[in-house]
Every structure is written in structure tokens, then in C-alpha cells.
Design a protein around this motif. Structure first.
Motif, short mmCIF file in Angstrom:
data_model
loop_
_atom_site.label_atom_id
_atom_site.label_comp_id
_atom_site.label_asym_id
_atom_site.label_seq_id
_atom_site.Cartn_x
_atom_site.Cartn_y
_atom_site.Cartn_z
N MET A 158 -37.81 -36.92 -21.37
CA MET A 158 -39.02 -36.33 -20.82
C MET A 158 -39.62 -35.33 -21.81
O MET A 158 -39.23 -34.16 -21.83
CB MET A 158 -38.71 -35.64 -19.48
CG MET A 158 -38.07 -36.55 -18.45
SD MET A 158 -39.06 -37.99 -18.02
CE MET A 158 -40.17 -37.28 -16.84
N PRO A 159 -40.55 -35.81 -22.64
CA PRO A 159 -41.19 -34.90 -23.61
C PRO A 159 -42.34 -34.11 -22.96
O PRO A 159 -42.50 -34.12 -21.74
CB PRO A 159 -41.73 -35.88 -24.66
CG PRO A 159 -42.00 -37.14 -23.90
CD PRO A 159 -40.97 -37.18 -22.80
N GLU A 160 -43.12 -33.47 -23.77
CA GLU A 160 -44.25 -32.67 -23.32
C GLU A 160 -45.14 -33.46 -22.35
O GLU A 160 -45.31 -34.66 -22.49
CB GLU A 160 -45.10 -32.22 -24.52
CG GLU A 160 -44.41 -31.27 -25.46
CD GLU A 160 -43.44 -31.90 -26.45
OE1 GLU A 160 -42.79 -31.14 -27.20
OE2 GLU A 160 -43.32 -33.14 -26.50
N LYS A 161 -45.68 -32.73 -21.39
CA LYS A 161 -46.58 -33.24 -20.35
C LYS A 161 -45.90 -34.18 -19.36
O LYS A 161 -46.55 -34.93 -18.65
CB LYS A 161 -47.82 -33.90 -20.97
CG LYS A 161 -48.67 -32.92 -21.75
CD LYS A 161 -49.90 -33.58 -22.34
CE LYS A 161 -50.77 -32.60 -23.06
NZ LYS A 161 -50.23 -32.02 -24.25
N SER A 162 -44.57 -34.12 -19.30
CA SER A 162 -43.82 -34.93 -18.33
C SER A 162 -43.50 -34.11 -17.10
O SER A 162 -43.25 -32.90 -17.17
CB SER A 162 -42.50 -35.41 -18.95
OG SER A 162 -42.73 -36.29 -20.02
N PHE A 163 -43.48 -34.77 -15.96
CA PHE A 163 -43.10 -34.21 -14.68
C PHE A 163 -41.58 -34.30 -14.58
O PHE A 163 -41.02 -35.38 -14.77
CB PHE A 163 -43.77 -35.04 -13.58
CG PHE A 163 -43.33 -34.75 -12.18
CD1 PHE A 163 -43.67 -33.56 -11.55
CD2 PHE A 163 -42.61 -35.69 -11.46
CE1 PHE A 163 -43.30 -33.31 -10.25
CE2 PHE A 163 -42.23 -35.45 -10.15
CZ PHE A 163 -42.58 -34.26 -9.54
N ILE A 164 -40.89 -33.18 -14.35
CA ILE A 164 -39.43 -33.22 -14.22
C ILE A 164 -39.02 -32.72 -12.84
O ILE A 164 -39.51 -31.70 -12.35
CB ILE A 164 -38.70 -32.45 -15.34
CG1 ILE A 164 -39.10 -30.98 -15.40
CG2 ILE A 164 -38.93 -33.13 -16.69
CD1 ILE A 164 -38.29 -30.15 -16.39
N SER A 165 -38.13 -33.48 -12.25
CA SER A 165 -37.63 -33.13 -10.92
C SER A 165 -36.56 -34.13 -10.51
O SER A 165 -36.58 -35.27 -10.95
CB SER A 165 -38.78 -33.22 -9.90
OG SER A 165 -38.31 -33.01 -8.59
N SER A 166 -35.67 -33.67 -9.69
CA SER A 166 -34.82 -34.59 -8.95
C SER A 166 -35.54 -34.75 -7.62
O SER A 166 -35.18 -34.17 -6.60
CB SER A 166 -33.41 -34.01 -8.78
OG SER A 166 -32.59 -34.92 -8.11
N TYR A 167 -36.62 -35.52 -7.66
CA TYR A 167 -37.61 -35.55 -6.58
C TYR A 167 -37.03 -35.97 -5.24
O TYR A 167 -37.26 -35.33 -4.22
CB TYR A 167 -38.79 -36.44 -6.98
CG TYR A 167 -39.96 -36.31 -6.04
CD1 TYR A 167 -40.77 -35.18 -6.06
CD2 TYR A 167 -40.24 -37.30 -5.11
CE1 TYR A 167 -41.83 -35.05 -5.18
CE2 TYR A 167 -41.30 -37.18 -4.22
CZ TYR A 167 -42.09 -36.05 -4.28
OH TYR A 167 -43.13 -35.92 -3.40
N THR A 168 -36.29 -37.07 -5.23
CA THR A 168 -35.73 -37.55 -3.96
C THR A 168 -34.82 -36.50 -3.34
O THR A 168 -34.88 -36.25 -2.13
CB THR A 168 -34.96 -38.87 -4.18
OG1 THR A 168 -35.86 -39.83 -4.73
CG2 THR A 168 -34.37 -39.39 -2.90
N ALA A 169 -33.99 -35.87 -4.16
CA ALA A 169 -33.10 -34.82 -3.65
C ALA A 169 -33.92 -33.62 -3.15
O ALA A 169 -33.61 -33.04 -2.11
CB ALA A 169 -32.11 -34.40 -4.72
N MET A 170 -34.98 -33.28 -3.87
CA MET A 170 -35.80 -32.12 -3.49
C MET A 170 -36.48 -32.34 -2.14
O MET A 170 -36.41 -31.48 -1.27
CB MET A 170 -36.84 -31.83 -4.57
CG MET A 170 -37.69 -30.61 -4.30
SD MET A 170 -38.84 -30.26 -5.65
CE MET A 170 -39.91 -31.70 -5.58
N ILE A 171 -37.10 -33.49 -1.95
CA ILE A 171 -37.84 -33.69 -0.70
C ILE A 171 -36.92 -33.94 0.49
O ILE A 171 -37.30 -33.71 1.63
CB ILE A 171 -38.89 -34.81 -0.81
CG1 ILE A 171 -38.25 -36.17 -1.07
CG2 ILE A 171 -39.93 -34.47 -1.86
CD1 ILE A 171 -39.21 -37.35 -0.99
#
Length: 188
Positions: free
Chosen positions: A73-86
């Protein structure tokens, strides 16, 4: 901070300055030194981010300690453990800084409040999720249908600057091969 936020968001969704300035009220810019983690496996994530500068990788680590790089995930990438977060559950993977990095960090509960007052933020979320889903589907297709040499060529096309920024064992892990197999492919 407003300039950094604009630079991070504008490639993802064209939002007016007035709306981007709303984000400054809930976002912070955090520094992540090399080898630090945005999230660790086993943690329940409560925030997501957009990489302003630097580089991250998502990694799974087996019980035996073997690393599997899911994505860079370089610059301008969205980072998240999205499924775990929601879902409010623990993350199965780590998000590791592989360079000194800066991230626009947005607490998820603040994002929900912002979004409830202005549904135009759904446009940004939609773009981020579309981009992530398309990348995931493409990567799965490559793993199922292509050999390692073809995956390596695609890696070089997609990330032309990463070969010099990423250690070879990480690239091999991303490709699903050993570092020795990567060396053989590079010699061809």
C-alpha cells in the motif's frame, strides 16, 4: 494539514474544499516509523487511514512464523482492516510500515458521525471500497490463473518503483513463492 488531506483524497474522489475541510476536524496525521504497525493481528481496529507518504504491507503470519504478504500500500492508498473494523472483531493480519510513513488517520466512530451529517462522504467511501474490491478480485484471479513469472511481470507493471523500495523476500511472499524461486525468475 488541509493540503495533505486534499492531496490524499483528491485522487480518490473529487470533493469540494468545504467538505474536505470538515475532515480536518476528525482526522490527524500520524507518523509510522519503519517496522511499526498501523494495526496488529488480534487487535480490534477503530480507525482507518490514507497513506500520505511511505509504504505499508498487509501481512498474515502463520503459527509457524511464515509471512504471507497480501498487498503493498503506497502513497494515496486506503489502509484498514475494514471487515474487522465495521464488525468490531479482531484483525487477522498486520498492517506494517516498510518505510517511514505518514498516514491521515480517521477514527471510525468520528467518520460515522461525519457521514451521518453529510451523505456525500459516502462517495469517498464508495470509491475506496471499489478500488479495494477491484484490486482484491484481480489479485485472486492472478493467483488462480497465472504462473509465478506472469505474476512477477504484473507486479513490475503495477508497482514500477516498488522493486527498489521493498525487500526481495517481501516480493516473493507477495507472489506466493520462495526468495530462491524469485531469484530464478529474475535471472530469466
Amino acid at each position: 494539514m488541509i493540503t495533505e488531506i486534499k492531496n490524499a483524497i483528491r485522487p480518490l474522489a473529487e470533493l469540494p474544499d468545504s467538505e474536505i475541510s470538515e475532515l480536518t476536524g476528525i482526522a490527524t496525521i500520524k507518523k509510522y516509523p519503519f517496522k511499526s504497525h498501523f494495526i496488529k493481528a488480534g487487535q480490534i481496529p477503530t480507525e482507518f487511514g490514507i497513506v500520505i507518504n511511505g509504504l505499508f504491507r498487509y501481512i498474515y503470519i502463520s503459527e509457524e512464523g511464515k509471512e504471507f504478504t497480501k498487498v503493498f500500500m503506497p502513497e494515496k492508498s486506503f489502509i484498514s482492516s475494514y471487515t474487522a473494523m465495521i464488525s468490531g472483531t479482531t484483525s487477522f493480519f498486520f498492517i506494517e510500515a516498510i518505510e517511514d510513513s505518514e498516514v491521515l488517520v480517521i477514527p471510525y466512530h468520528n467518520w460515522q458521525k461525519l457521514n451521518s451529517h453529510n451523505s456525500k462522504w459516502n462517495l469517498l467511501l464508495e470509491k475506496l471500497l471499489e478500488k479495494g474490491y477491484a484490486a482484491k478480485e484481480k489479485r485472486e484471479r492472478e493467483f488462480l490463473l497465472l504462473d509465478a513469472e506472469s505474476r512477477y511481470r504484473i507486479f513490475l507493471e503495477e508497482f514500477p518503483t516498488l522493486e527498489n523500495r521493498v525487500k526481495q523476500h517481501m516480493i516473493a511472499s507477495y507472489l506466493g513463492i520462495t526468495p530462491i524461486a524469485l531469484s530464478r525468475i529474475k535471472k530469466k
